[in-house]
Design a protein around this motif. Structure first.
Motif, PDB file in Angstrom:
ATOM      1  N   ALA A 153       0.832  -1.213   0.000  1.00 40.68           N
ATOM      2  CA  ALA A 153       0.000   0.000   0.000  1.00 40.68           C
ATOM      3  C   ALA A 153       0.864   1.260   0.000  1.00 40.68           C
ATOM      4  CB  ALA A 153      -0.931   0.002   1.208  1.00 40.68           C
ATOM      5  N   LEU A 154       1.918   1.253   0.821  1.00 34.25           N
ATOM      6  CA  LEU A 154       2.816   2.409   0.874  1.00 34.25           C
ATOM      7  C   LEU A 154       3.550   2.582  -0.455  1.00 34.25           C
ATOM      8  CD1 LEU A 154       3.957   4.668   2.643  1.00 34.25           C
ATOM      9  CD2 LEU A 154       5.718   3.064   3.431  1.00 34.25           C
ATOM     10  N   PHE A 155       3.970   1.471  -1.039  1.00 35.17           N
ATOM     11  CA  PHE A 155       4.631   1.536  -2.343  1.00 35.17           C
ATOM     12  C   PHE A 155       3.668   2.062  -3.403  1.00 35.17           C
ATOM     13  CE2 PHE A 155       6.376  -0.784  -6.190  1.00 35.17           C
ATOM     14  CZ  PHE A 155       7.457   0.075  -6.350  1.00 35.17           C
ATOM     15  N   GLY A 156       2.418   1.627  -3.325  1.00 38.54           N
ATOM     16  CA  GLY A 156       1.416   2.121  -4.267  1.00 38.54           C
ATOM     17  C   GLY A 156       1.216   3.622  -4.147  1.00 38.54           C
ATOM     18  N   ASP A 157       1.250   4.133  -2.913  1.00 41.06           N
ATOM     19  CA  ASP A 157       1.116   5.579  -2.717  1.00 41.06           C
ATOM     20  C   ASP A 157       2.269   6.346  -3.358  1.00 41.06           C
ATOM     21  OD1 ASP A 157      -1.187   5.139  -1.287  1.00 41.06           O
ATOM     22  OD2 ASP A 157      -0.220   5.229   0.683  1.00 41.06           O
ATOM     23  N   GLU A 158       3.465   5.743  -3.362  1.00 41.09           N
ATOM     24  CA  GLU A 158       4.632   6.388  -3.971  1.00 41.09           C
ATOM     25  C   GLU A 158       4.573   6.316  -5.494  1.00 41.09           C
ATOM     26  OE1 GLU A 158       7.233   7.935  -2.638  1.00 41.09           O
ATOM     27  OE2 GLU A 158       7.155   7.462  -0.502  1.00 41.09           O
ATOM     28  N   VAL A 159       4.089   5.199  -6.022  1.00 37.77           N
ATOM     29  CA  VAL A 159       4.094   4.972  -7.461  1.00 37.77           C
ATOM     30  C   VAL A 159       2.935   5.684  -8.164  1.00 37.77           C
ATOM     31  CG1 VAL A 159       3.786   3.181  -9.234  1.00 37.77           C
ATOM     32  CG2 VAL A 159       5.351   2.805  -7.323  1.00 37.77           C
ATOM     33  N   SER A 160       1.798   5.764  -7.502  1.00 40.33           N
ATOM     34  CA  SER A 160       0.590   6.298  -8.129  1.00 40.33           C
ATOM     35  C   SER A 160       0.765   7.684  -8.750  1.00 40.33           C
ATOM     36  CB  SER A 160      -0.549   6.323  -7.107  1.00 40.33           C
ATOM     37  OG  SER A 160      -1.736   6.786  -7.698  1.00 40.33           O
ATOM     38  N   PRO A 161       1.398   8.657  -8.059  1.00 40.70           N
ATOM     39  CA  PRO A 161       1.588   9.974  -8.703  1.00 40.70           C
ATOM     40  C   PRO A 161       2.453   9.900  -9.964  1.00 40.70           C
ATOM     41  CG  PRO A 161       1.959  10.115  -6.334  1.00 40.70           C
ATOM     42  CD  PRO A 161       1.874   8.670  -6.658  1.00 40.70           C
ATOM     43  N   ILE A 209      13.246  -7.667  -7.299  1.00 41.99           N
ATOM     44  CA  ILE A 209      12.276  -8.354  -8.152  1.00 41.99           C
ATOM     45  C   ILE A 209      10.855  -8.182  -7.621  1.00 41.99           C
ATOM     46  CG2 ILE A 209      11.591 -10.600  -9.084  1.00 41.99           C
ATOM     47  CD1 ILE A 209      14.502 -11.439  -8.937  1.00 41.99           C
ATOM     48  N   LYS A 210      10.732  -8.191  -6.286  1.00 38.95           N
ATOM     49  CA  LYS A 210       9.401  -8.076  -5.686  1.00 38.95           C
ATOM     50  C   LYS A 210       8.759  -6.732  -6.037  1.00 38.95           C
ATOM     51  CE  LYS A 210       6.996  -9.074  -1.357  1.00 38.95           C
ATOM     52  NZ  LYS A 210       7.155  -9.440   0.080  1.00 38.95           N
ATOM     53  N   LEU A 211       9.541  -5.656  -5.991  1.00 33.37           N
ATOM     54  CA  LEU A 211       9.007  -4.336  -6.349  1.00 33.37           C
ATOM     55  C   LEU A 211       8.660  -4.278  -7.832  1.00 33.37           C
ATOM     56  CD1 LEU A 211      11.315  -1.902  -4.331  1.00 33.37           C
ATOM     57  CD2 LEU A 211       9.067  -2.794  -3.716  1.00 33.37           C
ATOM     58  N   TYR A 212       9.472  -4.901  -8.674  1.00 30.96           N
ATOM     59  CA  TYR A 212       9.188  -4.942 -10.114  1.00 30.96           C
ATOM     60  C   TYR A 212       7.860  -5.656 -10.375  1.00 30.96           C
ATOM     61  CZ  TYR A 212       9.765  -6.118 -15.068  1.00 30.96           C
ATOM     62  OH  TYR A 212       9.583  -6.276 -16.422  1.00 30.96           O
ATOM     63  N   ASP A 213       7.632  -6.776  -9.683  1.00 30.48           N
ATOM     64  CA  ASP A 213       6.371  -7.506  -9.834  1.00 30.48           C
ATOM     65  C   ASP A 213       5.190  -6.653  -9.372  1.00 30.48           C
ATOM     66  OD1 ASP A 213       7.495  -9.751 -10.930  1.00 30.48           O
ATOM     67  OD2 ASP A 213       7.745 -10.791  -9.015  1.00 30.48           O
ATOM     68  N   MET A 214       5.394  -5.876  -8.312  1.00 34.53           N
ATOM     69  CA  MET A 214       4.320  -4.994  -7.834  1.00 34.53           C
ATOM     70  C   MET A 214       3.949  -3.963  -8.894  1.00 34.53           C
ATOM     71  SD  MET A 214       5.068  -4.061  -3.860  1.00 34.53           S
ATOM     72  CE  MET A 214       5.459  -5.317  -2.631  1.00 34.53           C
ATOM     73  N   VAL A 215       4.974  -3.341  -9.513  1.00 38.75           N
ATOM     74  CA  VAL A 215       4.700  -2.326 -10.535  1.00 38.75           C
ATOM     75  C   VAL A 215       3.959  -2.958 -11.705  1.00 38.75           C
ATOM     76  CG1 VAL A 215       5.740  -0.747 -12.190  1.00 38.75           C
ATOM     77  CG2 VAL A 215       6.652  -0.881  -9.878  1.00 38.75           C
ATOM     78  N   LEU A 216       4.373  -4.148 -12.129  1.00 35.71           N
ATOM     79  CA  LEU A 216       3.677  -4.825 -13.224  1.00 35.71           C
ATOM     80  C   LEU A 216       2.226  -5.100 -12.863  1.00 35.71           C
ATOM     81  CD1 LEU A 216       6.237  -7.385 -14.699  1.00 35.71           C
ATOM     82  CD2 LEU A 216       5.860  -4.991 -15.286  1.00 35.71           C
TER      83      LEU A 216
END
Length: 577
Positions: A153-161, A209-216
């Protein structure tokens, strides 16, 4: 200064207690200064001298602190550059000793530097960083990665903008009415992935790799919800940006990497030869057992507008070669492979929705019936072009024009309504006619693509290119028959769509001086935006309206100097020096 007591340094609590329990506060303060000042005998004699020069003890101690901190930061950096278990152990020990003072602002950079160079930070430290937004915001990306991988969720908040910024940049490029020379498809793949958003995402992911999978997963979900094909573009650009950075921890495990790399090379070179076509075919023909879902990611890669543009233009180029060589479409394996990939890319939305990962079967009649019908239109265009270069013969010229300018074949009309692949090829045939400024050829088919499968002819990347090419045909808009085809038969069939309205206003921005006044007036009335339209549409309409009014008002009238009553009129002009 919270945390000093935890590492054995007298802090605010110690000083408060000492002042509360002492009999002489001044003596207590002096003792505190002696005990907690710089314990270096050689410096003690200098302090009175600094006092005489008006240098405050606070400034002196801060200066020394800054120098020592910079030395320590440099040593931590040098330690972090060395690899090995001993290095990590030293850093862990240092973190254990310094972490309690992380809230002491002047010492915080030291703690953050230690965290940055640790390959693995214990959960107890990460949890404390997450609970304090100020500490979290000041952490380096290397530390945040370890926080993000267990906090989607925190990573999503950073990526969303960043994702929103990326989509906005793409749309600004498509709807920019003042710079048609910088066309959407002119940017090379290498240049596109140097963009700010792609580079920031690459840095945020690093080798994780885990963060890359999240972005995908974010990109798949957003593509599924919004149908916005720019997310497909970002998926390909992000993978190739990591390829450029040689992040093998990710590229070696992404099953789409080699396919995307090969396709990227073809797009960059604007050519696909038989060898590359066989390589691409191999990825589609041999999916590993249990990895059929990879077709979903491959379809997203092929749904990228840049990939669609490359596949369609390459297919038309091959069709022109087939016509010249007098061969058949089914005999060209590269063409068949391009159509397979085009079909897979156009099926991406349905595949992601249904979660049924199976390559769509290419309709054989598309090759045996539709392509010959499309080729017949190209042959008609060539026949008219050759006839135009021959010596004038009114009767023969009229016969040739009539013979090669009739309605498109029924097969052509039927397939563009039923087949997405046929629709794309027909759309790009229109672009080909506009690019060579074939007025007759464009008028013959432009209205037909309004009936394309799934209204594909009204997607932004196609309309952007079409409008840019239409501007080069501005003189043709002086003829009513050309306006009828462009406006009535094509654009007005989807005028209720906001994006179509914006592209049409963008076209008017350039061609309004060439249009008949009555037609222009009716067009502006029809294009007047309603209250539900976005503010950008209202602004663009107002700009176009003002530009037309200025043009119609003509040049400013000449001023008659005799009618001006000014005492300066009768003053003689000074003689030249």
């Amino acid at each position: 200064m919270a945390g000093l007591e935890e590492v054995g340094i007298a802090g605010p609590e110690y000083l408060r207690e000492a002042l509360t329990n002492c009999s002489d506060p001044l003596t207590a303060i002096e003792d505190f200064q002696v005990e907690n000042g710089i314990l270096l005998p050689s410096l003690r004699p200098m302090l009175p001298l600094l006092d005489l020069h008006g240098v405050q003890r606070l400034d002196f101690h801060q200066s020394v602190l800054e120098q020592l901190r910079e030395r320590l930061l440099k040593q931590i950096h040098e330690l972090g550059q060395t690899q090995g278990k001993d290095t990590q152990k030293k850093l862990k020990d240092l973190l254990q000793k310094t972490f309690p003072i992380i809230r002491v602002r002047c010492m915080r950079p030291v703690v953050l530097a230690v965290l940055k160079h640790l390959s693995h930070v214990e959960d107890k430290y990460l949890k404390e960083l997450v609970t304090d937004r100020e500490l979290y915001s000041e952490c380096d990306t290397e530390v945040k990665r370890q926080v993000w991988q267990d906090n989607q969720a925190l990573f999503g908040d950073e990526v969303s903008p960043l994702l929103s910024q990326y989509i906005k940049e793409k749309e600004n490029l498509l709807f920019n009415h003042e710079n048609l020379s910088n066309q959407f498809f002119n940017l090379s793949p290498k240049l596109r992935r140097q963009g700010e958003v792609v580079q920031k995402l690459s840095h945020m992911i690093g080798r994780n790799i885990k963060l890359y999978d999240m972005v995908l997963q974010f990109l798949r979900t957003l593509f599924h919800r919004t149908r916005n094909v720019h997310y497909c573009t970002l998926r390909a650009e992000l993978l190739m940006a990591l390829h450029d950075l040689e992040i093998q921890e990710i590229t070696n495990v992404d099953p789409c990497h080699k396919f995307t790399w090969c396709l990227d090379a073809c797009i960059r070179e604007r050519n696909v030869d038989s060898k590359r076509a066989r390589e691409l075919q191999g990825f589609l023909d041999n999916p590993k057992r249990g990895q059929e879902q990879v077709l979903g990611d491959l379809s997203m890669t092929l749904c990228d507008p840049y990939a669609i543009n490359f596949l369609a233009t390459s297919a038309l180029r091959i069709l022109n070669v087939i016509i010249h060589n007098e061969t058949l479409p089914r005999e060209n394996p590269v063409l068949i492979q391009l159509l397979r990939m085009l079909a897979l890319g156009l099926q991406a939305r349905e595949m992601i929705d249904s979660q049924v990962f199976k390559e769509p079967k290419l309709d054989s009649q598309l090759i045996t019936k539709f392509l010959p019908a499309l080729m017949s239109l190209v042959v008609d265009d060539q026949a008219r072009a050759v006839n135009a270069k021959l010596p004038p013969d009114d009767r023969q010229s009229a016969l040739t024009t009539i013979e090669h300018s009739g309605p498109p074949p029924d097969t052509y009309l039927a397939y563009i309504q039923e087949s997405s692949v046929a629709s794309i090829l027909a759309m790009y045939y229109n672009l080909q006619a506009a690019r060579i400024k074939d007025r007759q050829g464009l008028m013959r088919v432009l209205g037909t693509i309004a009936n394309c499968n799934s209204e594909r002819a009204f997607e932004d990347h196609f309309l952007h290119t079409l409008v840019a090419l239409m501007v080069t045909l501005a003189d043709e808009f002086g003829a009513e028959d050309f306006c009828t085809v462009v406006f009535d038969e094509f654009f007005f069939t989807a005028i209720t769509r906001e994006n179509v309205l914006r592209h049409l206003l963008k076209l008017l921005w350039y061609i309004y001086p060439k249009m008949p006044p009555n037609r222009l007036e009716l067009l502006m009335k029809a294009l007047q935006p309603a209250s539900q339209h976005a503010e950008t549409v209202h602004i663009l309409y107002q700009l176009v309206s003002e530009k037309i009014k200025i043009h119609q008002s003509g040049p400013a009238p000449l001023v008659n100097l005799k009618e001006i009553s000014s005492p300066l009129i009768n003053v003689p002009t000074p003689a030249p020096l």
